[in-house]
Design a protein around this motif. Structure first.
Motif, short mmCIF file in Angstrom:
data_model
loop_
_atom_site.label_atom_id
_atom_site.label_comp_id
_atom_site.label_asym_id
_atom_site.label_seq_id
_atom_site.Cartn_x
_atom_site.Cartn_y
_atom_site.Cartn_z
N LEU A 29 -4.20 -3.04 3.46
CA LEU A 29 -4.11 -3.79 2.22
C LEU A 29 -4.31 -5.28 2.49
CD1 LEU A 29 -3.58 -4.03 -0.80
CD2 LEU A 29 -1.12 -4.09 -0.30
N LEU A 38 -8.72 -5.21 -6.59
CA LEU A 38 -7.48 -5.95 -6.38
C LEU A 38 -7.42 -7.23 -7.19
CD1 LEU A 38 -7.11 -5.40 -2.53
CD2 LEU A 38 -5.68 -4.40 -4.32
N VAL A 92 -0.26 0.07 -4.36
CA VAL A 92 -1.71 0.23 -4.42
C VAL A 92 -2.07 1.58 -3.81
CG1 VAL A 92 -3.95 -0.70 -3.72
CG2 VAL A 92 -2.04 -2.26 -4.24
N GLY A 148 0.82 -1.19 0.00
CA GLY A 148 0.00 0.00 0.00
C GLY A 148 0.86 1.25 0.00
#
Length: 225
Positions: free
Chosen positions: A154, A131, A72, A41
């Protein structure tokens, strides 16, 4: 992931590095040596000071290709140290973060996976990151062995989406008291407890000088579907 005996995911400096040790680091290096890509993340990448990744020294023979980093981010913002580097990461983001991400890294490094409100369909917010679609795109690029290093949010999102097949957890021989969160976080609803199976359990009787001994490292198999 690493946690203290009382369940804390980080130490007083809000970093996981303050509770890990040489035993955890040894396993961590092997996991990176075997992965195609590290998934993290953006908040964790920023807090932990991530830079472009290389195969751990002395373990490059375990994998023939360079180690990739994928970040992400809902907002599309990439930590400056990564955005300005010679080897920018892959960026997984939703439509709301796409333009920002393309301003930080080359367009071919941006993976847009999420609901676009322009299509007129109801669905997730336009800043959400799909995801499952992101992992599918990484696999299409030849990055099928994914090592997710967190953070807790995450990991929570990956578990909620049923995308975790193994969970490696180091338990550090320390107590951190109230304050730190768990290794799994997020705003999602509570789920039914899921049975997992222990595949490996390693014990280190010694630790770094001045630290208590007794680190354990467990590899858990997580059923999918």
């Amino acid at each position: 992931m690493v946690a203290s005996v009382d369940g804390g995911a980080w130490g007083p400096d809000h970093r996981s590095g303050s509770i890990n040790d040489a035993a955890d680091w040894r396993v961590f290096r092997v996991l990176r040596a075997l992965a195609d890509v590290v998934l993290v993340g953006a908040g964790t990448a920023r807090a932990e000071g991530y830079t472009a990744l290389d195969r751990p020294r002395g373990l490059g023979h375990l994998h023939p290709r360079p180690l990739e980093l994928a970040v992400v981010t809902r907002s599309g913002r990439v930590p400056p140290v990564l955005a300005r580097g010679d080897r920018p990461p892959l960026v997984l983001t939703g439509p709301a973060g796409a333009d920002t991400a393309r301003g930080d890294v080359p367009a071919d490094r941006v993976v847009v996976v999420g609901h676009d409100p322009a299509d007129g369909e109801e669905g997730a917010p336009d800043d959400a990151v799909d995801l499952a679609a992101g992992l599918a795109e990484l696999a299409r690029r030849g990055l099928g062995r994914v090592l997710a290093e967190g953070g807790p949010t995450l990991l929570g999102d990956l578990l909620a989406a049923d995308l975790v097949d193994e969970l490696c957890v180091t338990t550090a021989p320390s107590l951190v008291g109230p304050g730190p969160g768990r290794i799994v976080a997020g705003a999602g609803p509570a789920t039914t407890p899921r049975a997992v199976r222990l595949a490996h359990l390693l014990h280190s009787p010694t630790s770094r000088p001045g630290s208590p001994a007794g680190t354990t490292v467990a590899r858990w198999l997580v059923p999918i579907g």
